[in-house]
Design a protein around this motif. Structure first.
Motif, short mmCIF file in Angstrom:
data_model
loop_
_atom_site.label_atom_id
_atom_site.label_comp_id
_atom_site.label_asym_id
_atom_site.label_seq_id
_atom_site.Cartn_x
_atom_site.Cartn_y
_atom_site.Cartn_z
N PRO A 39 0.81 -1.23 0.00
CA PRO A 39 0.00 0.00 0.00
C PRO A 39 0.84 1.27 0.00
N ASN A 40 2.16 1.11 0.00
CA ASN A 40 3.09 2.25 -0.03
C ASN A 40 3.25 2.86 -1.41
N ILE A 41 2.96 2.09 -2.46
CA ILE A 41 3.37 2.53 -3.81
C ILE A 41 2.55 3.72 -4.31
N SER A 85 12.05 7.32 9.59
CA SER A 85 11.34 6.36 10.46
C SER A 85 10.11 5.83 9.73
N ARG A 86 9.73 6.49 8.64
CA ARG A 86 8.61 5.96 7.85
C ARG A 86 8.93 4.56 7.32
N CYS A 87 10.19 4.27 7.11
CA CYS A 87 10.56 2.94 6.58
C CYS A 87 10.25 1.85 7.61
N MET A 89 7.75 1.92 9.71
CA MET A 89 6.30 1.74 9.57
C MET A 89 5.98 0.95 8.30
N CYS A 90 6.67 1.28 7.23
CA CYS A 90 6.41 0.69 5.92
C CYS A 90 6.72 -0.81 5.92
N TYR A 91 7.87 -1.17 6.47
CA TYR A 91 8.23 -2.59 6.55
C TYR A 91 7.26 -3.33 7.48
N THR A 92 7.02 -2.72 8.64
CA THR A 92 6.19 -3.40 9.65
C THR A 92 4.78 -3.62 9.14
N LEU A 93 4.20 -2.60 8.53
CA LEU A 93 2.83 -2.71 8.02
C LEU A 93 2.71 -3.87 7.02
N ARG A 94 3.63 -3.92 6.10
CA ARG A 94 3.55 -4.96 5.06
C ARG A 94 3.90 -6.34 5.59
N LEU A 95 4.99 -6.43 6.32
CA LEU A 95 5.43 -7.75 6.78
C LEU A 95 4.51 -8.34 7.83
N TYR A 166 12.37 3.67 -8.38
CA TYR A 166 12.39 4.22 -7.02
C TYR A 166 11.71 3.24 -6.09
N CYS A 167 11.92 3.44 -4.79
CA CYS A 167 11.49 2.44 -3.81
C CYS A 167 9.97 2.23 -3.84
N GLY A 168 9.20 3.31 -3.70
CA GLY A 168 7.74 3.11 -3.77
C GLY A 168 6.89 4.25 -3.25
N CYS A 169 7.20 4.76 -2.05
CA CYS A 169 6.31 5.77 -1.44
C CYS A 169 6.46 7.14 -2.11
N ILE A 170 5.58 8.05 -1.72
CA ILE A 170 5.57 9.38 -2.33
C ILE A 170 6.90 10.11 -2.13
N HIS A 171 7.54 9.91 -0.98
CA HIS A 171 8.80 10.61 -0.72
C HIS A 171 9.93 10.05 -1.59
N SER A 172 9.93 8.74 -1.75
CA SER A 172 10.98 8.16 -2.61
C SER A 172 10.74 8.56 -4.07
N TYR A 173 9.48 8.70 -4.42
CA TYR A 173 9.15 9.13 -5.79
C TYR A 173 9.62 10.57 -6.02
S1 SF4 Z 1 11.58 4.65 1.12
FE1 SF4 Z 1 10.81 2.58 0.58
S2 SF4 Z 1 10.86 1.42 2.52
FE2 SF4 Z 1 10.98 3.59 3.04
S3 SF4 Z 1 8.87 4.25 3.36
FE3 SF4 Z 1 9.33 4.68 1.22
S4 SF4 Z 1 8.63 2.87 0.11
FE4 SF4 Z 1 8.78 2.29 2.27
#
Ligand code: SF4
Length: 185
Positions: A39-41, A85-87, A89-95, A166-173
């Motif tokens: 759900p991060n993408i 620190s969002r990462c 949350m992101c790993y924990t939510l999915r895993l 890019y990794c997936g979330c809005i910030h990485s985008y």
């Molecule tokens: S940078 Fe990657 S691992 Fe970190 S929050 Fe964004 S999508 Fe998730």
């Protein structure tokens, strides 16, 4: 764990990253099934593209799949771009979702294609997964899939799979140097 025929719920972040883990797990005699839950993408078009790429790959390799279309952008938008620190949350939510699903559906163990990427926080994800193993009473099958990262990416290229930049979330985008080059054909 090495017994032949055990069903492994393999969290799949995308198609290309699934290539090597599926290859290796099958070689070891396991029966992996792919679980797409990301759900991060961001944005929606990219979510659909990664999901469709994963399903195309699964069809080629005759991989059983489960797809969860959950899309939770608001969770990532609450973080500032600098806050990594969002990462966690992101790993924990999915895993956590994967561990729960594996337990509820009688899989023998769970793992994730995220362990193939040299760009993810491998040790943090490992720690989270071992914690989930204790919490839900479902084995975490740890493998350092990174040893086959290049081979897997090369196989993905040969299959013509879309490989994201890019990794997936809005910030990485937003911080991706490829952002302006990403096209939506
Ligand atoms: S940078 Fe990657 S691992 Fe970190 S929050 Fe964004 S999508 Fe998730």
């Amino acid at each position: 764990m090495s017994e032949t025929g055990k069903r492994i719920l393999l969290h799949a972040c995308c198609g290309p990253c699934a290539v090597w883990p599926v290859e290796l797990l099958r070689e070891e005699g396991f029966q992996p099934e792919g679980y797409f839950y990301n759900p991060n993408i961001h944005p929606d078009k990219e979510f659909k593209r990664r999901k469709e790429t994963f399903l195309s790959y699964a069809a080629i390799k005759n991989l059983k799949t489960i797809v969860d279309d959950d899309f939770k952008q608001d969770r990532w938008e609450k973080y500032s771009p600098e806050d990594l620190s969002r990462c966690v949350m992101c790993y924990t939510l999915r895993l956590e979702k994967v561990a729960q699903f594996a337990k509820e559906n009688q899989f023998d163990a769970f793992t994730s294609t995220l362990f193939v990427s040299p760009y993810q926080n491998h040790e943090l994800m490992k720690e989270i997964c071992f914690g989930l193993q204790e919490k839900y009473g479902i084995p975490f099958l740890y493998r350092d899939f990174r040893t086959g990262y290049r081979k897997g990416q090369s196989m993905a290229r040969e299959m013509g799979l879309y490989r994201q930049k890019y990794c997936g979330c809005i910030h990485s985008y937003n911080s991706s140097s490829f952002k302006d080059k990403i096209t939506w054909d």
